[in-house]
Design a protein around this motif. Structure first.
Motif, mmCIF file in Angstrom:
data_model
loop_
_atom_site.group_PDB
_atom_site.id
_atom_site.type_symbol
_atom_site.label_atom_id
_atom_site.label_comp_id
_atom_site.label_asym_id
_atom_site.label_seq_id
_atom_site.Cartn_x
_atom_site.Cartn_y
_atom_site.Cartn_z
ATOM 1 N N ILE A 87 8.379 61.536 33.825
ATOM 2 C CA ILE A 87 9.189 61.161 32.789
ATOM 3 C C ILE A 87 9.126 59.333 33.144
ATOM 4 O O ILE A 87 9.947 59.382 33.512
ATOM 5 C CB ILE A 87 10.070 61.800 32.035
ATOM 6 N N GLN A 88 8.851 58.725 31.580
ATOM 7 C CA GLN A 88 8.524 57.489 32.362
ATOM 8 C C GLN A 88 9.452 56.629 30.874
ATOM 9 O O GLN A 88 10.354 55.978 31.278
ATOM 10 C CB GLN A 88 7.522 56.639 31.854
ATOM 11 N N THR A 93 14.547 62.990 21.260
ATOM 12 C CA THR A 93 13.424 64.620 20.462
ATOM 13 C C THR A 93 12.017 64.527 21.542
ATOM 14 O O THR A 93 11.328 65.444 21.636
ATOM 15 C CB THR A 93 12.944 64.403 19.276
ATOM 16 N N HIS A 94 11.457 63.135 22.099
ATOM 17 C CA HIS A 94 10.542 62.937 22.448
ATOM 18 C C HIS A 94 10.404 62.365 24.311
ATOM 19 O O HIS A 94 11.732 61.904 24.455
ATOM 20 C CB HIS A 94 9.533 62.124 21.458
ATOM 21 N N VAL A 95 9.774 62.566 24.824
ATOM 22 C CA VAL A 95 9.411 61.713 26.356
ATOM 23 C C VAL A 95 8.306 61.302 26.189
ATOM 24 O O VAL A 95 7.316 61.411 25.706
ATOM 25 C CB VAL A 95 10.008 62.596 27.453
ATOM 26 N N THR A 96 8.064 60.003 27.366
ATOM 27 C CA THR A 96 6.895 59.426 27.565
ATOM 28 C C THR A 96 6.450 60.243 29.332
ATOM 29 O O THR A 96 6.729 59.790 29.619
ATOM 30 C CB THR A 96 6.768 58.139 27.290
ATOM 31 N N ILE A 97 4.699 60.577 29.064
ATOM 32 C CA ILE A 97 4.757 61.208 30.562
ATOM 33 C C ILE A 97 3.275 60.511 30.472
ATOM 34 O O ILE A 97 2.988 60.855 28.926
ATOM 35 C CB ILE A 97 4.588 62.437 30.371
ATOM 36 N N ASN A 99 1.987 57.065 29.739
ATOM 37 C CA ASN A 99 1.525 56.876 28.929
ATOM 38 C C ASN A 99 1.225 57.152 27.849
ATOM 39 O O ASN A 99 1.055 56.284 26.562
ATOM 40 C CB ASN A 99 1.100 55.836 28.754
ATOM 41 N N LYS A 100 2.006 58.576 26.920
ATOM 42 C CA LYS A 100 1.794 60.022 25.740
ATOM 43 C C LYS A 100 2.849 59.923 25.525
ATOM 44 O O LYS A 100 3.420 60.866 26.789
ATOM 45 C CB LYS A 100 0.404 60.971 26.076
ATOM 46 N N LYS A 101 2.944 59.796 24.409
ATOM 47 C CA LYS A 101 4.217 60.960 23.836
ATOM 48 C C LYS A 101 4.425 61.467 23.244
ATOM 49 O O LYS A 101 3.815 62.173 22.424
ATOM 50 C CB LYS A 101 5.148 59.089 22.598
ATOM 51 N N LEU A 102 5.302 62.818 23.995
ATOM 52 C CA LEU A 102 4.869 63.870 23.677
ATOM 53 C C LEU A 102 6.671 64.336 23.302
ATOM 54 O O LEU A 102 7.695 63.862 23.167
ATOM 55 C CB LEU A 102 4.777 64.995 24.964
ATOM 56 N N LEU A 103 6.088 65.639 22.076
ATOM 57 C CA LEU A 103 8.186 66.699 21.886
ATOM 58 C C LEU A 103 8.640 67.452 23.111
ATOM 59 O O LEU A 103 7.452 68.020 22.962
ATOM 60 C CB LEU A 103 7.008 66.834 20.584
ATOM 61 N N ASN A 104 9.242 67.095 22.726
ATOM 62 C CA ASN A 104 9.933 68.074 24.367
ATOM 63 C C ASN A 104 10.738 69.434 23.947
ATOM 64 O O ASN A 104 11.534 68.815 22.969
ATOM 65 C CB ASN A 104 10.794 66.826 25.135
ATOM 66 N N LEU A 105 9.893 70.415 24.364
ATOM 67 C CA LEU A 105 10.588 71.870 24.186
ATOM 68 C C LEU A 105 10.963 72.364 25.623
ATOM 69 O O LEU A 105 11.067 73.709 25.459
ATOM 70 C CB LEU A 105 9.802 72.032 23.467
ATOM 71 N N ALA A 106 10.761 71.561 26.021
ATOM 72 C CA ALA A 106 10.793 71.900 27.149
ATOM 73 C C ALA A 106 12.390 71.673 28.332
ATOM 74 O O ALA A 106 13.011 72.732 29.452
ATOM 75 C CB ALA A 106 9.872 71.603 28.302
ATOM 76 N N ARG A 107 13.086 71.034 28.040
ATOM 77 C CA ARG A 107 14.230 70.498 28.485
ATOM 78 C C ARG A 107 15.710 71.494 27.755
ATOM 79 O O ARG A 107 15.514 71.478 26.221
ATOM 80 C CB ARG A 107 14.876 69.452 28.777
ATOM 81 N N ALA A 108 16.970 71.423 28.371
ATOM 82 C CA ALA A 108 17.875 72.361 27.810
ATOM 83 C C ALA A 108 18.700 71.309 26.563
ATOM 84 O O ALA A 108 19.606 70.443 27.409
ATOM 85 C CB ALA A 108 18.544 73.443 28.451
#
Length: 479
Positions: A87-88, A93-97, A99-108
């Motif tokens: 993760i950069q 609600t979002h993370v960048t991986i 260089n791409k912005k993603l909606l994050n439903l993987a973390r608590a």
């Protein structure tokens, strides 16, 4: 001189044998006398001389020697699990991986407090005042005033007499269990518990019994099996270990029935609420509030600040005796550097925000229901995936309907689910498979694990449902 000593010893023990022997134990005493004579006359072992190898023999042994590997051979599933995403940048609600912005439903991040500006400000002020780390265990100049504030706030929030703070949520339950249950004690454990609980149970070196997940008939069977009578029952301590909300399945424990058994069979109850505190109940006080039960009926209650409160560390609540005992015997408390002060401040503030803003919890419950119903409605998963968790759980597990999973071919299901995860990432959604270490005793069926957050909007939820639906259809229709 040596033979004379042997003679005197034989004479002495022979006299003792004649004097003390009676008809019931004559044979046993005779064997003892023979064994003593054997020991006294036995020649001492002397290593053989000149047992040296030639240079050629040494070289041959060296060539034939193969060292035992430090780690076992990696299996295909472990290779699949080693895939790392870096993760950069991270926001609510979002993370960048990559260089791409993603909606994050993987973390608590259940209450959506990651990137909360007020918590960020308080944490920054704490760093300027105390520095980043504590650099010492609690008993060795690592106790800071904010640690005591958090312990008082936690005990008050959970409505228990006292609470003790750990610097690691993982170490909390894995230290609390062996600090109380020892060799000879009995621990009865739900098969659905997660890895930290399993580690704590193993470290206790107690006698361990497992019952089928949430199966009260099976729990009663084990309780009957371990019910001792007479003097033995007075010295054997018995513990039942459960989770409030099971991370591995998204289900909750039937606490009222377990407490009935507690009265009947006289055991102590240990419950980990790492994923139910800040989630269940009308004010977020966990499973006890969800059922309307007094928290103090649970003897040892542990939890995490890292899931709902988006901070770090863990806590254990209970009576003053329970808390004081851990300050002296909890390995994770005594020998670990204490929680960084800024995390203690952020946790305290997060609890205050939950108490002051109950709408935060209402929003979480609403989002859980919205995402659950959206995924569960007819056609959303095209009959290819099924939800195996409860509709009140922020942890949602999606498993293959047509699963062929067993120990032999589990990897096939895992690969299919990973393809869905990868495809979702291409479409802007970050998901994760539920991953387990090889050492776990009871590994659940393969699944995709979704974590719901209070800061998701209806648009983001609908977007997530559509991506999951389309990616599932694409991957499974081509396999």
């Amino acid at each position: 001189m040596f033979l004379f000593d042997i003679y005197n010893n034989i004479l002495y023990y022979t006299k003792e044998f004649i004097v003390t022997s009676t008809s019931p134990n004559l044979f046993i005493h005779g064997l003892m006398a023979v064994f003593i004579i054997y020991l006294l006359t036995k020649r001492p072992f002397k290593p053989r001389q000149n047992d040296t190898l030639t240079k050629a023999e040494e070289d041959e042994l060296i060539r034939e020697w193969t060292p035992i590997p430090l780690t076992p051979k990696t299996n295909p599933l472990e290779v699949l699990n080693q895939k790392e995403l870096i993760i950069q940048e991270s926001h609510g609600t979002h993370v960048t991986i990559n260089n791409k912005k993603l909606l994050n439903l993987a973390r608590a991040n259940y209450l959506g407090l990651i990137d909360n500006q007020e918590i960020n400000r308080i944490s920054e002020n704490a760093i300027r005042k105390y520095g980043v780390g504590s650099c010492g265990p609690r008993g060795f100049y690592g106790t800071i005033d904010v640690h005591l504030d958090l312990e008082k706030k936690t005990a008050s929030f959970m409505k228990t007499p006292e609470a003790v703070l750990y610097s690691s949520a993982y170490a909390t339950i894995s230290s609390a269990i062996p600090s109380f249950s020892k060799i000879g004690d009995i621990i009865i454990v739900d098969r659905g518990v997660s890895q930290p609980v399993q580690v704590g149970v193993s470290l206790s070196r107690s006698r361990i019994y497992y019952f089928n997940h949430n199966d009260m008939d099976d729990l009663q069977r084990v309780l009957e099996q371990t019910q001792f009578k007479g003097s033995k029952a007075k010295i054997v301590r018995k513990f039942v270990v459960i989770e409030g909300l099971y991370y591995n399945s998204g289900t909750i424990a039937p606490l009222p029935q377990i407490l009935k058994f507690k009265e009947q069979y006289k055991f102590r109850l240990i419950m980990d609420e790492s994923h139910s505190v800040g989630v269940l109940g009308s004010t977020g006080r966990g499973l006890t509030e969800h059922y309307g039960i007094d928290t103090n009926l649970v003897d040892i209650l542990t939890g995490s600040y890292g899931n709902a409160f988006s901070s770090g560390g863990g806590f254990c609540c209970g009576s003053p005796e329970v808390v004081y005992h851990q300050r002296l015997n909890g390995v994770g408390y005594v020998f670990s550097a204490s929680l960084p002060p800024f995390l203690a401040c952020s946790s305290t503030k997060a609890i205050e925000m939950l108490q002051d803003s109950p709408k935060m919890l209402e929003k979480l419950h609403s989002n859980i229901g919205e995402l659950y119903q959206g995924l569960n409605k007819s056609g959303a998963l095209n009959g290819l995936l099924e939800i195996t968790s409860l509709p009140i759980s922020p942890v949602i597990h999606l498993s293959l309907v047509d699963s062929k999973s067993n120990k032999a071919n589990r990897i096939d299901d895992e690969i299919l689910l990973q393809k869905i995860v990868d495809k979702a990432m291409e479409n802007g959604l970050l998901l994760t498979r539920a991953k387990y270490v090889t050492a776990e005793k009871f590994i659940p069926k393969p699944s995709i694990r979704i974590s719901v957050s209070a800061n998701l909007t209806t648009d983001l939820i609908n977007q997530s449902i559509n991506i999951i639906k389309n990616c599932t259809s694409f991957v499974l229709s081509s396999n």
